[in-house]
Design an enzyme around this catalytic site. Structure first.
Site, PDB file in Angstrom:
ATOM      1  N   GLU A 117       0.986  -1.260   0.132  1.00  0.00           N
ATOM      2  CA  GLU A 117       0.130   0.057   0.132  1.00  0.00           C
ATOM      3  C   GLU A 117       0.683   1.360  -0.106  1.00  0.00           C
ATOM      4  O   GLU A 117       1.237   1.872  -1.078  1.00  0.00           O
ATOM      5  CB  GLU A 117      -0.871  -0.083   1.134  1.00  0.00           C
ATOM      6  CG  GLU A 117      -1.959  -1.207   0.821  1.00  0.00           C
ATOM      7  CD  GLU A 117      -3.200  -1.598   2.068  1.00  0.00           C
ATOM      8  OE1 GLU A 117      -3.122  -0.640   2.938  1.00  0.00           O
ATOM      9  OE2 GLU A 117      -4.026  -1.967   1.702  1.00  0.00           O
TER      10      GLU A 117
HETATM   11  C1  HEC Z   1      -3.380   1.190  -1.638  1.00  0.00           C
HETATM   12  C2  HEC Z   1      -4.700   1.389  -1.133  1.00  0.00           C
HETATM   13  C3  HEC Z   1      -4.873   1.925   0.453  1.00  0.00           C
HETATM   14  C4  HEC Z   1      -4.405   2.765   0.929  1.00  0.00           C
HETATM   15  C5  HEC Z   1      -3.494   3.765   0.573  1.00  0.00           C
HETATM   16  C6  HEC Z   1      -4.979   2.958   2.271  1.00  0.00           C
HETATM   17  N1  HEC Z   1      -5.908   1.947   2.239  1.00  0.00           N
HETATM   18 FE1  HEC Z   1      -7.433   1.762   3.725  1.00  0.00          FE
HETATM   19  N2  HEC Z   1      -7.916  -0.189   2.962  1.00  0.00           N
HETATM   20  C7  HEC Z   1      -7.316  -0.493   1.701  1.00  0.00           C
HETATM   21  C8  HEC Z   1      -7.819  -1.967   1.639  1.00  0.00           C
HETATM   22  C9  HEC Z   1      -7.760  -2.882   0.359  1.00  0.00           C
HETATM   23  C10 HEC Z   1      -8.377  -2.246   2.904  1.00  0.00           C
HETATM   24  C11 HEC Z   1      -8.965  -3.609   3.123  1.00  0.00           C
HETATM   25  C12 HEC Z   1      -7.974  -4.425   3.672  1.00  0.00           C
HETATM   26  C13 HEC Z   1      -8.331  -5.807   4.501  1.00  0.00           C
HETATM   27  O1  HEC Z   1      -9.403  -5.940   5.006  1.00  0.00           O
HETATM   28  O2  HEC Z   1      -7.688  -6.720   4.620  1.00  0.00           O
HETATM   29  C14 HEC Z   1      -8.426  -1.187   3.502  1.00  0.00           C
HETATM   30  C15 HEC Z   1      -9.098  -0.914   4.890  1.00  0.00           C
HETATM   31  C16 HEC Z   1      -9.275   0.254   5.570  1.00  0.00           C
HETATM   32  C17 HEC Z   1     -10.221   0.667   6.862  1.00  0.00           C
HETATM   33  C18 HEC Z   1     -11.090  -0.743   7.411  1.00  0.00           C
HETATM   34  C19 HEC Z   1     -12.589  -0.516   6.940  1.00  0.00           C
HETATM   35  C20 HEC Z   1     -13.425  -1.651   7.474  1.00  0.00           C
HETATM   36  O3  HEC Z   1     -14.814  -1.333   7.408  1.00  0.00           O
HETATM   37  O4  HEC Z   1     -13.052  -2.403   7.559  1.00  0.00           O
HETATM   38  C21 HEC Z   1      -9.886   1.719   7.211  1.00  0.00           C
HETATM   39  C22 HEC Z   1     -10.784   2.316   8.458  1.00  0.00           C
HETATM   40  C23 HEC Z   1      -8.945   2.263   6.384  1.00  0.00           C
HETATM   41  N3  HEC Z   1      -8.491   1.312   5.264  1.00  0.00           N
HETATM   42  C24 HEC Z   1      -8.258   3.253   6.583  1.00  0.00           C
HETATM   43  C25 HEC Z   1      -7.118   3.889   5.788  1.00  0.00           C
HETATM   44  C26 HEC Z   1      -6.240   5.193   6.228  1.00  0.00           C
HETATM   45  C27 HEC Z   1      -6.440   5.935   7.533  1.00  0.00           C
HETATM   46  C28 HEC Z   1      -5.281   5.152   5.227  1.00  0.00           C
HETATM   47  C29 HEC Z   1      -4.112   5.928   5.220  1.00  0.00           C
HETATM   48  C30 HEC Z   1      -3.121   6.028   6.574  1.00  0.00           C
HETATM   49  C31 HEC Z   1      -5.530   4.042   4.421  1.00  0.00           C
HETATM   50  N4  HEC Z   1      -6.819   3.423   4.562  1.00  0.00           N
HETATM   51  C32 HEC Z   1      -4.814   3.823   3.462  1.00  0.00           C
HETATM   52  C33 HEC Z   1      -6.461   0.122   0.871  1.00  0.00           C
HETATM   53  C34 HEC Z   1      -6.020   1.233   1.142  1.00  0.00           C
END
Ligand code: HEC
Ligand code: HEC
Ligand code: HEC
Ligand code: HEC
Ligand SMILES: [Ca+2]
Ligand SMILES: [Ca+2]
Ligand SMILES: [Ca+2]
Ligand SMILES: [Mg+2]
Lengths: 321, 321
Positions: A117
């Site tokens: 990521e």
């Molecule tokens: C490259 C893509 C990417 C980036 C950059 C990213 N995310 Fe995510 N995010 C995802 C993915 C894919 C998941 C699901 C992962 C899993 O469930 O294993 C996720 C899951 C989440 C969730 C959980 C939501 C739920 O209901 O389960 C949150 C909250 C979240 N991210 C916040 C953030 C925050 C805050 C940042 C920055 C610090 C961030 N993400 C950066 C792709 C990204």
């Protein structure tokens, strides 16, 4: 299916409406942290490349999602799973599809350091922020310490995320007493949603987000992976995922943990068959879809944050190493 | 150098201040087009991947630039040249480092179809927009036609870009009569900027953007490419580039067409030696840098646009083909 039947009986007595709740506007947030967390959420300098921010994958112009089957990460890596929305995610019992993070603060550390990521190290991300005087001052003002640490970073991001709620959807207006907020077809869809048993898993204020459930109860799902078992180590939890919220589901296509279903019609059809053993007619399907679209709430509206510039002391982005 | 000397003489008579002008707030824009253009500027569905928008490389949280040496495009391709800011770019005599686009409207078609940037086809980008009812209605309201075409798309983006001006920098306050808007060091830097001859190329409201000039007049620049010669075919235009605006230059690091200089101190040192044959002392360099930082204006402030969702008719993103 048993749970669905049991709930349905209770619900018919007390009225299905009681199984849901309107989204509440955010209460008692720390506004200083919110403003800081908003900047961090939009700041690509939390990634090694300097190109990817939280908002790249949870685009707040697009329902807090990226509308891709699986995300694009550092160096265009294809992610393993669909990015869930950050909207209303504070209401979920845990974070990630498998619930491996207890809350938003714990979650936020994940993507920064995830090699697929943002591919950065927490210490380096903190160094970047510390080198920027406007950030250093803002952290000091809020946390009262001279040195920024990763806990403050995730705390501020989590506080911002608490504000990402979407009240006042037409469904919420209906729940709050405006009985004509839904059309006839939408009401028919709501009835089907309740009586066929969707409500067994998609209930509460988030219409989901409050339990882990097997994907593929009546019929197996082709794309099902380890899911929740990766966290609990229990065989019984294989193929189980956190039930996603259906709030703003019109905006968070494509659907399911693998992002394989591009339309709500397809997602509803699969849910009916795989979770409930029921094949909806075209009309029933359209009515449920119409109901689901009433779950689109008011999107968080705020000014695009202006980020303080880097300087000669700031670690430079390394997009191509 | 000759031009510099001539200008300097004129200027000393009429006062150097006359060679500049404050940034004006935007005049007579079409607000409907501006709102539509803002959405398009933020919409990654104008790219093949569904991941890259204009704002990815011209991030309006970061001075309208990406703060990378060369941009990251479709599939993480390394771009050939540094992304200039879109702030105040309406004031430039032409667009791109080599001036190959006459104006913003002509420019905006470029990146959408550029295989190294958004990698899309204009017809497909238009099809995507046409499939989304809220966009189709908004285009129809503004352009009065049932069918969207690429000209409307670039016209709306260009109209939005016209609003991306940054008035009220401290330098502009000084020009408008607030003589104490600049500190002693900043004034000393301004004097050096004028008297050493920077003003010969960096003048007008944008302190640049109004001529093409050779990079490496006194001493050659290692990274110099064809530059303007790619457009004119003239050998004399080799190594020539549009003089970049110095407005908000504090925010638009790294510097030069190849993004090789990361600090203003370095850029000023190179300009002094290569363009003017002058080696500034450390103090002089610091004073010029201090002056350049007074060119940071008020950043455009607006609400993050909310984009209308795709639907079953919308062409899906193809991030990995
Ligand atoms: C490259 C893509 C990417 C980036 C950059 C990213 N995310 Fe995510 N995010 C995802 C993915 C894919 C998941 C699901 C992962 C899993 O469930 O294993 C996720 C899951 C989440 C969730 C959980 C939501 C739920 O209901 O389960 C949150 C909250 C979240 N991210 C916040 C953030 C925050 C805050 C940042 C920055 C610090 C961030 N993400 C950066 C792709 C990204
Ligand atoms: C037994 C539990 C259960 C029942 C009953 C159930 N769902 Fe689900 N639903 C889930 C789970 C778990 C997922 C996530 C599955 C995955 O991503 O692999 C899900 C996902 C969805 C999604 C996709 C959401 C997204 O953002 O990806 C939709 C839409 C949906 N359900 C609607 C319905 C409808 C409509 C019904 C009734 C016809 C229903 N569900 C019945 C558990 C259930
Ligand atoms: C992948 C990165 C990337 C994307 C996406 C991108 N640009 Fe650019 N932009 C650049 C680069 C690099 C240049 C300089 C190219 C050159 O001069 O040859 C540039 C130049 C410009 C310029 C000229 C500024 C000047 O002063 O010369 C404008 C205006 C502009 N882009 C606007 C846009 C718009 C509008 C979009 C979306 C439709 C867009 N850009 C998408 C990287 C990008
Ligand atoms: C003869 C013309 C000329 C003179 C004189 C000149 N410049 Fe420049 N300046 C340019 C050109 C052309 C570029 C772009 C060169 C490139 O990118 O390869 C440039 C680039 C810059 C940049 C980098 C801007 C950016 O965004 O990349 C700065 C800073 C700058 N000049 C400051 C100065 C200062 C300070 C002086 C006086 C010491 C000066 N210039 C004198 C023509 C000139
Ligand atoms: Ca919890
Ligand atoms: Ca999704
Ligand atoms: Ca630059
Ligand atoms: Mg982005």
């Amino acid at each position: 299916a048993v749970a669905a039947a049991a709930l349905a009986v209770v619900a018919q007595e007390r009225s299905f409406d009681q199984l849901y709740a309107p989204i509440q506007p955010p209460k008692s947030v720390d506004l200083g942290k919110v403003e800081l967390g908003k900047k961090l959420f939009f700041d690509p300098r939390l990634s090694q490349s300097g190109f990817i921010s939280c908002n790249s994958c949870h685009n707040l112009s697009m329902g807090g999602s990226d509308n891709l089957s699986t995300s694009i990460g550092h160096k265009w890596q294809k992610g393993p799973i669909n990015a869930p929305t950050v909207l209303n995610s504070a209401l979920n019992l845990a974070q990630f599809w498998d619930g491996r993070a207890a809350d938003l603060k714990e979650q936020a550390g994940g993507p920064i350091a995830n090699p697929g990521e943002m591919a950065f190290q927490h210490t380096l991300a903190v160094d970047v922020l510390q080198s920027i005087p406007a950030y250093a001052r803002e952290f000091k003002l809020i946390y009262g310490k001279d040195k920024i640490d990763i806990d403050m970073v995730t705390d501020a991001i989590a506080e911002f995320e608490k504000t990402l709620v979407t009240p006042n959807s037409r469904f919420d207006q209906y729940l709050l007493g405006k009985k004509d907020a839904l059309t006839k077809d939408e009401l028919a869809g709501y009835k089907l949603f309740n009586e066929s048993g969707c409500v067994a898993c998609h209930n509460g204020p988030n219409l989901g987000g409050n339990s882990f459930q097997k994907m593929g109860i009546v019929e197996p799902y082709k794309g099902a992976g380890d899911g929740r078992a990766a966290v609990t180590g229990k065989d019984a939890d294989r193929f189980s995922y956190k039930v996603p919220t259906l709030r703003n589901v019109e905006l968070t296509y494509p659907y399911f943990h693998d992002g394989a279903a591009w339309t709500l019609a397809e997602a509803v059809d699969i849910m009916g068959r795989l979770q409930l053993g029921r094949k909806f007619t075209e009309q029933e399907n359209a009515q449920i879809v119409a109901f689901l679209k009433t779950l689109t709430g008011e999107q968080p509206v705020f000014r695009l944050p202006i980020l303080p510039p880097s300087n000669e002391k700031t670690l430079r982005p390394r997009p191509f190493d």
